[in-house]
Design an enzyme around this catalytic site. Structure first.
Site, PDB file in Angstrom:
ATOM      1  N   TYR A  72     -32.024  -5.519  13.584  1.00  0.00           N
ATOM      2  CA  TYR A  72     -30.833  -5.466  14.454  1.00  0.00           C
ATOM      3  C   TYR A  72     -30.157  -6.833  14.520  1.00  0.00           C
ATOM      4  O   TYR A  72     -28.941  -6.946  14.409  1.00  0.00           O
ATOM      5  CB  TYR A  72     -31.237  -5.015  15.864  1.00  0.00           C
ATOM      6  CG  TYR A  72     -30.054  -4.711  16.753  1.00  0.00           C
ATOM      7  CD1 TYR A  72     -29.601  -3.408  16.912  1.00  0.00           C
ATOM      8  CD2 TYR A  72     -29.374  -5.729  17.419  1.00  0.00           C
ATOM      9  CE1 TYR A  72     -28.509  -3.123  17.714  1.00  0.00           C
ATOM     10  CE2 TYR A  72     -28.279  -5.452  18.219  1.00  0.00           C
ATOM     11  CZ  TYR A  72     -27.836  -4.150  18.367  1.00  0.00           C
ATOM     12  OH  TYR A  72     -26.745  -3.878  19.160  1.00  0.00           O
ATOM     13  N   PHE A 124       0.754  -4.485   6.546  1.00  0.00           N
ATOM     14  CA  PHE A 124       0.171  -3.181   6.212  1.00  0.00           C
ATOM     15  C   PHE A 124       0.203  -2.279   7.444  1.00  0.00           C
ATOM     16  O   PHE A 124       0.251  -2.762   8.573  1.00  0.00           O
ATOM     17  CB  PHE A 124      -1.262  -3.365   5.703  1.00  0.00           C
ATOM     18  CG  PHE A 124      -1.878  -2.060   5.302  1.00  0.00           C
ATOM     19  CD1 PHE A 124      -1.376  -1.346   4.223  1.00  0.00           C
ATOM     20  CD2 PHE A 124      -2.928  -1.512   6.019  1.00  0.00           C
ATOM     21  CE1 PHE A 124      -1.913  -0.118   3.878  1.00  0.00           C
ATOM     22  CE2 PHE A 124      -3.473  -0.283   5.672  1.00  0.00           C
ATOM     23  CZ  PHE A 124      -2.974   0.415   4.605  1.00  0.00           C
ATOM     24  N   ASP A 125       0.164  -0.954   7.229  1.00  0.00           N
ATOM     25  CA  ASP A 125       0.371  -0.035   8.360  1.00  0.00           C
ATOM     26  C   ASP A 125      -0.642  -0.174   9.490  1.00  0.00           C
ATOM     27  O   ASP A 125      -0.277  -0.097  10.660  1.00  0.00           O
ATOM     28  CB  ASP A 125       0.509   1.434   7.909  1.00  0.00           C
ATOM     29  CG  ASP A 125      -0.593   1.905   6.994  1.00  0.00           C
ATOM     30  OD1 ASP A 125      -1.275   1.046   6.418  1.00  0.00           O
ATOM     31  OD2 ASP A 125      -0.771   3.113   6.844  1.00  0.00           O
ATOM     32  N   ASP A 215      -4.357 -11.477   5.626  1.00  0.00           N
ATOM     33  CA  ASP A 215      -4.874 -10.117   5.508  1.00  0.00           C
ATOM     34  C   ASP A 215      -5.295 -10.022   4.040  1.00  0.00           C
ATOM     35  O   ASP A 215      -4.465  -9.923   3.141  1.00  0.00           O
ATOM     36  CB  ASP A 215      -3.760  -9.129   5.877  1.00  0.00           C
ATOM     37  CG  ASP A 215      -4.191  -7.689   5.696  1.00  0.00           C
ATOM     38  OD1 ASP A 215      -5.304  -7.440   5.212  1.00  0.00           O
ATOM     39  OD2 ASP A 215      -3.381  -6.796   6.027  1.00  0.00           O
ATOM     40  N   ALA A 217      -7.410  -8.136   1.903  1.00  0.00           N
ATOM     41  CA  ALA A 217      -8.055  -7.020   1.190  1.00  0.00           C
ATOM     42  C   ALA A 217      -8.103  -7.232  -0.330  1.00  0.00           C
ATOM     43  O   ALA A 217      -9.112  -6.960  -0.964  1.00  0.00           O
ATOM     44  CB  ALA A 217      -7.331  -5.725   1.524  1.00  0.00           C
ATOM     45  N   LYS A 258     -11.833  -2.988  -0.815  1.00  0.00           N
ATOM     46  CA  LYS A 258     -10.991  -3.264  -1.982  1.00  0.00           C
ATOM     47  C   LYS A 258     -11.704  -4.299  -2.867  1.00  0.00           C
ATOM     48  O   LYS A 258     -12.569  -3.952  -3.654  1.00  0.00           O
ATOM     49  CB  LYS A 258      -9.617  -3.763  -1.544  1.00  0.00           C
ATOM     50  CG  LYS A 258      -8.705  -2.660  -1.005  1.00  0.00           C
ATOM     51  CD  LYS A 258      -8.928  -2.360   0.427  1.00  0.00           C
ATOM     52  CE  LYS A 258      -7.833  -1.504   1.037  1.00  0.00           C
ATOM     53  NZ  LYS A 258      -8.168  -1.134   2.438  1.00  0.00           N
ATOM     54  N   HIS A 450       1.247   9.601   9.428  1.00  0.00           N
ATOM     55  CA  HIS A 450       1.166  10.093   8.048  1.00  0.00           C
ATOM     56  C   HIS A 450      -0.185  10.706   7.704  1.00  0.00           C
ATOM     57  O   HIS A 450      -0.268  11.561   6.830  1.00  0.00           O
ATOM     58  CB  HIS A 450       1.503   8.971   7.061  1.00  0.00           C
ATOM     59  CG  HIS A 450       0.635   7.763   7.190  1.00  0.00           C
ATOM     60  ND1 HIS A 450       0.701   6.918   8.280  1.00  0.00           N
ATOM     61  CD2 HIS A 450      -0.338   7.267   6.389  1.00  0.00           C
ATOM     62  CE1 HIS A 450      -0.188   5.948   8.135  1.00  0.00           C
ATOM     63  NE2 HIS A 450      -0.835   6.140   6.993  1.00  0.00           N
TER      64      HIS A 450
HETATM   65  N1  F0G Z   1      -4.874  -4.563   5.069  1.00  0.00           N
HETATM   66  C1  F0G Z   1      -4.425  -4.104   3.895  1.00  0.00           C
HETATM   67  C2  F0G Z   1      -3.521  -4.948   3.072  1.00  0.00           C
HETATM   68  C3  F0G Z   1      -4.810  -2.833   3.461  1.00  0.00           C
HETATM   69  O1  F0G Z   1      -4.349  -2.384   2.301  1.00  0.00           O
HETATM   70  C4  F0G Z   1      -5.685  -2.067   4.261  1.00  0.00           C
HETATM   71  C5  F0G Z   1      -6.101  -0.728   3.854  1.00  0.00           C
HETATM   72  C6  F0G Z   1      -6.135  -2.599   5.474  1.00  0.00           C
HETATM   73  C7  F0G Z   1      -5.704  -3.851   5.848  1.00  0.00           C
HETATM   74  C8  F0G Z   1      -7.044  -1.833   6.384  1.00  0.00           C
HETATM   75  O2  F0G Z   1      -8.321  -1.782   5.876  1.00  0.00           O
HETATM   76  O3  F0G Z   1      -8.761   0.647   5.425  1.00  0.00           O
HETATM   77  O4  F0G Z   1     -10.607  -1.019   5.553  1.00  0.00           O
HETATM   78  O5  F0G Z   1      -9.404  -0.341   7.586  1.00  0.00           O
HETATM   79  N2  F0G Z   1      -5.559  -0.098   2.929  1.00  0.00           N
HETATM   80  C9  F0G Z   1      -5.939   1.194   2.405  1.00  0.00           C
HETATM   81  C10 F0G Z   1      -4.933   1.640   1.392  1.00  0.00           C
HETATM   82  C11 F0G Z   1      -6.250   2.230   3.414  1.00  0.00           C
HETATM   83  O6  F0G Z   1      -5.007   2.797   0.967  1.00  0.00           O
HETATM   84  O7  F0G Z   1      -4.086   0.834   0.985  1.00  0.00           O
HETATM   85  P1  F0G Z   1      -9.321  -0.556   6.118  1.00  0.00           P
END
Ligand code: F0G
Length: 458
Positions: A72, A124-125, A215, A217, A258, A450
């Site tokens: 843990y 990002f969304d 950010d 990824a 990613k 979406h």
């Molecule tokens: N930031 C970026 C640039 C992303 O592309 C994503 C996720 C996230 C943050 C959030 O990360 O999914 O691990 O919570 N992108 C995916 C996509 C979902 O399909 O582009 P997560």
């Protein structure tokens, strides 16, 4: 003769996939209310919905899974991850989280409050979602070239530094908690940010006393583009470039699904001990104790190994060449795509593909549906559905670009699959003038609609 390029790995395990008939797909997409998130994966032949968590782990990563320490607190797996993050990315402090948006939730809980302004490059969304959920505002400062798919610019993820400075200058410092730089910039087409631009952002941040968050990824793919496109970096290794990139950031959030090539996981990297301590409280509340944060030990091990593999030049060349291959096949067929081709996906310009449809018909989503019907290929909409409604006026937001994204999972498909996808889309393009109406919303969630939206044909 010069030897042709070949993948930097061979395949040890395979997973069967199945073709379907058009009649089956007609029924399935109707049952899914024209929302491809509601399809079952066995109703899909080639799945380009996302490159997130869909990659194939290596034999080294699987062997690391066996070595996972499930204690843990203070697990050796935590320290393996800590070492990889410090050595490869240069962050002294880190918090594991279960995925990228969880990292955003934890960090923004410590940093962002109602009324704040968060400038960045096409957030990002989920990032935007976490900002708007806190009644703060995301301000897009991406360069204008990013919004014209036909214009070539090597770094379409760049921030317009004048625009950024205007935002920093015209607002009180107290309401700008951070600048977000997304590397690569997913929403503008998997487009990279140049080192020069990262440096420029850092200088402005220092001038106005604001922190910079990456950010991250697809940070390694960004580094590959810097190495192959930016003068002065051609002889620098990916790992040197990555370290320099992050040297311009105060903090990072990471979706490890990613560029760390794992199926689940994320983290926050930090330089400030004070912020680390503040964020730790939210991590414990939302994710788990600070030495696992929603991840199992085996997953932390695979992630640490994945960070090493994901920053290997040969791997990145294999990966990005495949995305380019699909993009160039589509260009050969005359299909309008965002150029240059992005790092993780090919973005098809739905406005140029289906110019006869009004934007209220959700052109990009219609193209997603048509591609699925044609060949069982699942892409995803990056357009008005994703852009959601304005949180204040509740009006639909229609973004500058309506895109069909074909995101390529890492180390999963071959170039034969890419040929199949390109041909399928070329077939849709050939008959595109027969597509005379699109889709309407029947049912939607109040935020991030979406994923769950129900649609019907107009
Ligand atoms: N930031 C970026 C640039 C992303 O592309 C994503 C996720 C996230 C943050 C959030 O990360 O999914 O691990 O919570 N992108 C995916 C996509 C979902 O399909 O582009 P997560």
């Amino acid at each position: 003769m010069e030897l042709p390029f070949a993948e930097s790995y061979k395949i040890k395990m395979v997973e069967p996939i199945r073709q379907s008939t058009r009649a089956e797909r007609e029924q399935w997409i109707k049952e899914a209310n024209y929302n491809v998130f509601k399809l079952r994966s066995n109703q899909v032949f080639i799945d380009l919905l996302t490159d997130s968590g869909t990659g194939a782990m290596s034999d080294r990563q699987w062997s690391e899974m066996m070595l996972g320490d499930e204690s843990y607190a203070g697990a050796s797996s935590y320290f393996k991850m800590k070492d990889a993050i410090r050595d490869l990315l240069g962050f002294e402090y880190f918090l594991p989280t279960h995925q990228g948006r969880a990292a955003e939730n934890v960090l923004f809980s410590a940093l962002v409050k109602a009324g704040d302004i968060v400038p960045g490059n096409s957030h990002f969304d989920t990032t935007k979602g976490h900002i708007e959920f806190r009644k703060a505002k995301a301000v897009d400062c991406t360069i204008k070239e990013a919004f014209n798919t036909a214009v070539y610019h090597p770094f379409k993820g760049n921030l317009d530094l004048n625009k950024l400075e205007d935002v920093l200058k015209s607002n009180p410092r107290e309401i700008i908690p951070l600048i977000v730089v997304t590397v690569t910039c997913n929403s503008s087409g998997g487009q990279p940010v140049s080192m020069e631009n990262l440096k420029g952002v850092r200088q402005l941040a220092d001038k106005y006393g604001v922190m910079v968050l990456f950010d991250s990824a697809r940070f390694a793919e960004n580094a590959y583009f810097i190495k192959t496109r930016e003068a002065g970096y051609e002889h620098r290794s990916i790992r040197e470039i990555v370290l320099e990139m992050f040297s311009y950031a105060d903090a990072m959030t990471m979706s490890s699904k990613k560029d760390a090539i794992v199926n689940m996981g994320g983290f926050i990297g930090l330089r400030s001990r004070e912020l680390f301590e503040k964020a730790s409280v939210f991590n414990i509340m939302f994710e788990g104790y600070v030495t696992y944060g929603g991840m199992s030990g085996r997953d932390m091990n695979a992630l640490a190994q994945g960070l090493h593999e994901g920053t290997d030049f040969e791997y990145l060349k294999t990966r990005i060449s495949q995305v380019e291959y699909l993009g160039h096949r589509l260009i050969e067929f005359g299909v309008p795509v965002q150029q240059p081709i992005g790092g993780h996906a090919v973005f098809v310009d739905a406005k140029r593909f289906l110019p006869q449809l009004p934007k209220e018909h959700f052109q990009a989503q219609m193209l997603v549906v048509e591609l699925y019907l044609e060949a069982g290929v699942r892409g995803v909409e990056i357009g008005a559905l994703l852009a959601d409604r304005d949180p204040e006026t509740r009006e639909n937001r229609f973004p500058a670009l309506e895109l069909l994204r074909l995101a390529i999972p890492r180390r999963v498909y071959t170039n034969n699959h890419m040929d199949y996808v390109a041909t399928a889309l070329a077939n849709v393009y050939e008959r595109s003038n027969t597509i005379t109406s699109g889709l309407k919303i029947v049912n939607e969630a109040p935020i991030m609609r979406h994923f769950t939206v129900d649609l019907a044909r107009i």
